[in-house]
Design a protein around this motif. Sequence first.
Motif, PDB file in Angstrom:
ATOM      1  N   GLY A  12      52.926  33.878  76.229  1.00 59.33           N
ATOM      2  CA  GLY A  12      54.118  34.560  76.724  1.00 59.33           C
ATOM      3  C   GLY A  12      54.141  36.056  76.545  1.00 59.33           C
ATOM      4  N   ASP A  30      55.519  44.708  75.110  1.00 58.37           N
ATOM      5  CA  ASP A  30      55.844  44.055  73.837  1.00 58.37           C
ATOM      6  C   ASP A  30      55.156  44.775  72.675  1.00 58.37           C
ATOM      7  N   THR A  74      57.546  36.502  71.943  1.00 58.59           N
ATOM      8  CA  THR A  74      57.052  36.042  73.241  1.00 58.59           C
ATOM      9  C   THR A  74      55.740  35.269  73.113  1.00 58.59           C
ATOM     10  N   SER A  95      47.784  34.865  77.622  1.00 57.90           N
ATOM     11  CA  SER A  95      48.886  35.575  78.282  1.00 57.90           C
ATOM     12  C   SER A  95      48.436  36.421  79.456  1.00 57.90           C
TER      13      SER A  95
END
Length: 322
Positions: free
Chosen positions: A148, A153, A207, A227
Amino acid sequence: MGEFELIRHFFAAAPCAQGGDGVALGIGDDCALLELPAGEQLAVSTDTLVAGVHFPAVCDPSLLGQRSLAVAASDLAAMGATAIGFTLALTLPEVSADWLQAYAQGLQRMAHRCRMSLIGGDTTRGPLSITVTVFGRVPAGQALRRDGARPGDLLCVGGNLGNAAGALPLVLGERQAPVEQAQALLAQYWSPMPQLTLGQLLRGQATAALDVSDGLLADCGHIARASGVALEVNQHQVPVSTELEAFLGRDAAVHAALTGGDDYVLAFTIPAAQHQALQLPGFIHVHVIGRVLDGQGVTLRDRQGRDITPTQRGYQHFRETP
């Protein structure tokens, strides 16, 4: 002593084998029965430790008992799961009551710390190896996964890295260290504490996540690959303990933190907008060490932003030798 007598004497009578939350039926039947609250999913993971590969063939069985459960339970932490129980498959070259008693005591200590119940297992004769399967529960759709992470991020870790790798010369008897250094390093190797509480706090915030077992750079590669992103690690932000730095020196300590493995600390990505959450009490040991970018792979950078990514990024099972 036969198999069933061994199980009854050393394991079935242990406090951790008397059931607990989520265990409807434990040791004593053909299967254990687990109960999950409505709306929760079962998390399951298996780890095998082999003598001479994952731990010295001659070692303190009590410490081995702690370690063998801790490294498996860490996978539950990486998924944000609440621990329920575990099974133990123990292969022994011979039956030694003293060894089994000490091993069972160490196993009990870690089970108590993780609030887990021993719910079954098996014993057999052969070269010493230990297989632990752990069971946990997590609200449906809230399990932490590796796939994720998104550009923008932050990349974080749940504490200091490298202590277990630094402890290896001590474990193997190759070096000695002052007591305060040795205790800190050996504790991380023999009794790593799975970050179960941190994993649960990260539900709905992180995430992507995993536990660092094979080396920070190698394990970050798993997140990057799953990811479809690139991870950038800033070397000067990677946390190492004062004990490790005193024992190995700064450069070697950082190398151990980046590639050594066996830390069982969580690495995770979290949206930059959630940065304030990292200031809450449950995140006191969390460090931001990098970021997620468009692209692929993992890059290590120095203070000047130069690419200093090493060729060897962590431990690999079955790596071919020249």
